[in-house]
Design a protein around this motif. Sequence first.
Motif, mmCIF file in Angstrom:
data_model
loop_
_atom_site.group_PDB
_atom_site.id
_atom_site.type_symbol
_atom_site.label_atom_id
_atom_site.label_comp_id
_atom_site.label_asym_id
_atom_site.label_seq_id
_atom_site.Cartn_x
_atom_site.Cartn_y
_atom_site.Cartn_z
ATOM 1 N N GLU A 103 0.829 -1.203 0.000
ATOM 2 C CA GLU A 103 0.000 0.000 0.000
ATOM 3 C C GLU A 103 0.867 1.259 0.000
ATOM 4 O O GLU A 103 0.634 2.191 -0.782
ATOM 5 N N VAL A 104 1.879 1.289 0.867
ATOM 6 C CA VAL A 104 2.767 2.452 0.961
ATOM 7 C C VAL A 104 3.464 2.713 -0.366
ATOM 8 O O VAL A 104 3.520 3.849 -0.859
ATOM 9 N N LEU A 105 3.995 1.663 -0.994
ATOM 10 C CA LEU A 105 4.789 1.848 -2.209
ATOM 11 C C LEU A 105 3.925 2.012 -3.450
ATOM 12 O O LEU A 105 4.314 2.715 -4.388
ATOM 13 N N ASP A 106 2.744 1.395 -3.480
ATOM 14 C CA ASP A 106 1.833 1.625 -4.607
ATOM 15 C C ASP A 106 1.404 3.092 -4.669
ATOM 16 O O ASP A 106 1.161 3.628 -5.754
ATOM 17 N N GLU A 107 1.295 3.722 -3.515
ATOM 18 C CA GLU A 107 0.849 5.108 -3.456
ATOM 19 C C GLU A 107 1.993 6.110 -3.646
ATOM 20 O O GLU A 107 1.744 7.311 -3.782
ATOM 21 N N ALA A 108 3.229 5.623 -3.671
ATOM 22 C CA ALA A 108 4.387 6.514 -3.754
ATOM 23 C C ALA A 108 4.647 6.935 -5.194
ATOM 24 O O ALA A 108 4.867 6.074 -6.058
ATOM 25 N N PRO A 109 4.658 8.232 -5.494
ATOM 26 C CA PRO A 109 4.916 8.671 -6.866
ATOM 27 C C PRO A 109 6.345 8.396 -7.314
ATOM 28 O O PRO A 109 6.627 8.406 -8.514
ATOM 29 N N GLU A 110 7.235 8.125 -6.368
ATOM 30 C CA GLU A 110 8.645 7.873 -6.717
ATOM 31 C C GLU A 110 8.883 6.456 -7.226
ATOM 32 O O GLU A 110 9.966 6.153 -7.745
ATOM 33 N N PHE A 111 7.883 5.576 -7.084
ATOM 34 C CA PHE A 111 8.073 4.168 -7.432
ATOM 35 C C PHE A 111 6.970 3.658 -8.353
ATOM 36 O O PHE A 111 5.859 4.174 -8.365
ATOM 37 N N GLU A 112 7.326 2.613 -9.093
ATOM 38 C CA GLU A 112 6.348 1.869 -9.881
ATOM 39 C C GLU A 112 6.597 0.384 -9.666
ATOM 40 O O GLU A 112 7.724 -0.032 -9.352
ATOM 41 N N ARG A 113 5.548 -0.406 -9.815
ATOM 42 C CA ARG A 113 5.710 -1.846 -9.647
ATOM 43 C C ARG A 113 6.653 -2.426 -10.695
ATOM 44 O O ARG A 113 6.579 -2.077 -11.871
ATOM 45 N N ALA A 114 7.507 -3.337 -10.249
ATOM 46 C CA ALA A 114 8.373 -4.075 -11.161
ATOM 47 C C ALA A 114 7.971 -5.550 -11.138
ATOM 48 O O ALA A 114 8.812 -6.445 -11.229
ATOM 49 N N PHE A 115 6.695 -5.801 -10.981
ATOM 50 C CA PHE A 115 6.165 -7.158 -10.966
ATOM 51 C C PHE A 115 4.731 -7.112 -11.468
ATOM 52 O O PHE A 115 4.092 -6.061 -11.491
ATOM 53 N N GLU A 116 4.260 -8.275 -11.877
ATOM 54 C CA GLU A 116 2.878 -8.405 -12.319
ATOM 55 C C GLU A 116 2.130 -9.304 -11.343
ATOM 56 O O GLU A 116 2.716 -10.166 -10.697
ATOM 57 N N GLY A 117 0.838 -9.099 -11.254
ATOM 58 C CA GLY A 117 0.052 -9.909 -10.348
ATOM 59 C C GLY A 117 0.036 -9.344 -8.944
ATOM 60 O O GLY A 117 0.346 -8.174 -8.705
ATOM 61 N N GLU A 118 -0.305 -10.204 -7.997
ATOM 62 C CA GLU A 118 -0.475 -9.755 -6.615
ATOM 63 C C GLU A 118 0.836 -9.537 -5.895
ATOM 64 O O GLU A 118 1.011 -8.581 -5.143
ATOM 65 N N TRP A 119 1.806 -10.446 -6.129
ATOM 66 C CA TRP A 119 3.092 -10.375 -5.462
ATOM 67 C C TRP A 119 4.202 -10.655 -6.467
ATOM 68 O O TRP A 119 3.982 -11.269 -7.510
ATOM 69 N N ALA A 120 5.410 -10.229 -6.141
ATOM 70 C CA ALA A 120 6.563 -10.481 -7.006
ATOM 71 C C ALA A 120 7.029 -11.922 -6.859
ATOM 72 O O ALA A 120 6.779 -12.575 -5.844
ATOM 73 N N GLU A 121 7.716 -12.409 -7.882
ATOM 74 C CA GLU A 121 8.361 -13.713 -7.779
ATOM 75 C C GLU A 121 9.482 -13.639 -6.742
ATOM 76 O O GLU A 121 10.049 -12.575 -6.490
ATOM 77 N N ARG A 122 9.797 -14.767 -6.150
ATOM 78 C CA ARG A 122 10.890 -14.803 -5.184
ATOM 79 C C ARG A 122 12.190 -14.368 -5.842
ATOM 80 O O ARG A 122 12.529 -14.826 -6.929
ATOM 81 N N PHE A 123 12.904 -13.474 -5.193
ATOM 82 C CA PHE A 123 14.155 -12.958 -5.729
ATOM 83 C C PHE A 123 15.222 -14.043 -5.656
ATOM 84 O O PHE A 123 15.535 -14.565 -4.575
ATOM 85 N N ASP A 124 15.779 -14.401 -6.830
ATOM 86 C CA ASP A 124 16.772 -15.476 -6.887
ATOM 87 C C ASP A 124 18.013 -15.164 -6.053
ATOM 88 O O ASP A 124 18.692 -16.076 -5.576
ATOM 89 N N GLY A 125 18.318 -13.874 -5.899
ATOM 90 C CA GLY A 125 19.514 -13.491 -5.149
ATOM 91 C C GLY A 125 19.355 -13.560 -3.647
ATOM 92 O O GLY A 125 20.319 -13.318 -2.920
#
Length: 241
Positions: free
Chosen positions: A191-213
């Motif tokens: 919620e915090v980051l979706d509302e932030a004008p400084e950021f955009e989602r870098a994932f599709e769907g409800e949640w991001a895939e697990r970060f391989d790193g």
Amino acid sequence: MPEPRTFRDEPVSFVRRSGRMSDAQERAFAELAPFYLLDVPRDVAFTSVHPEARLDQFSAYGRTAPLVVEIGSGQGHAIVSAASADAETDFLAVEVFRAGLARTMLDADRAGVRNLRLIEANAPEVLSTFLPEAAASQVWIFFPDPWHKKRHTKRRLVRPGFSQTAARALADGALLRLATDWEDYALQMREVLDEAPEFERAFEGEWAERFDGRVMTAFERKGIAKGREIRDLTYRRVPRV
């Protein structure tokens, strides 16, 4: 002349853990800290950073390279593994748990990692002043303290206002990666980051895939064993106007 501050402006998002250090931990601070642990000027508290202090990446690492910052690095499993696997990138671990810092230094030294530095400091102060603006190519926040009791949630790191702090430290197009095993905190982060004008989602769907790193740690396994689902989020810093 303004009166010096005697307390922080906001509640910190951690509990300061102390106690007797083991012999190995004492050795880490005595022998390894001069190389790995950044010595920074303090402000009003031991884990604070003076607002005029700045990271000089060339002085700290002996070069200029992409910089990945992990907030709340714990015992350092993720960042030591990442630094060992990517010698062309510099890594900075931010932590206040002294035993965790010691373990990180011991593991890094054992693995021959030279592109990692640590800072014992309050994370928002590192992001808001210590890092030069747009210095980081990635910021990681994996399993931050959930402060799950309702009266304590105001202490959560990712809360209203955090997006501006994180955005300042990230370069245009850089990534903010998060993970938690607490559903309500994951929802708050999103919620915090979706509302932030400084950021955009870098994932599709409800949640991001697990970060391989992000290596699987005992902490993550513990959450899974308790039936808590791990949720990842990834956001991209939009270009500055």
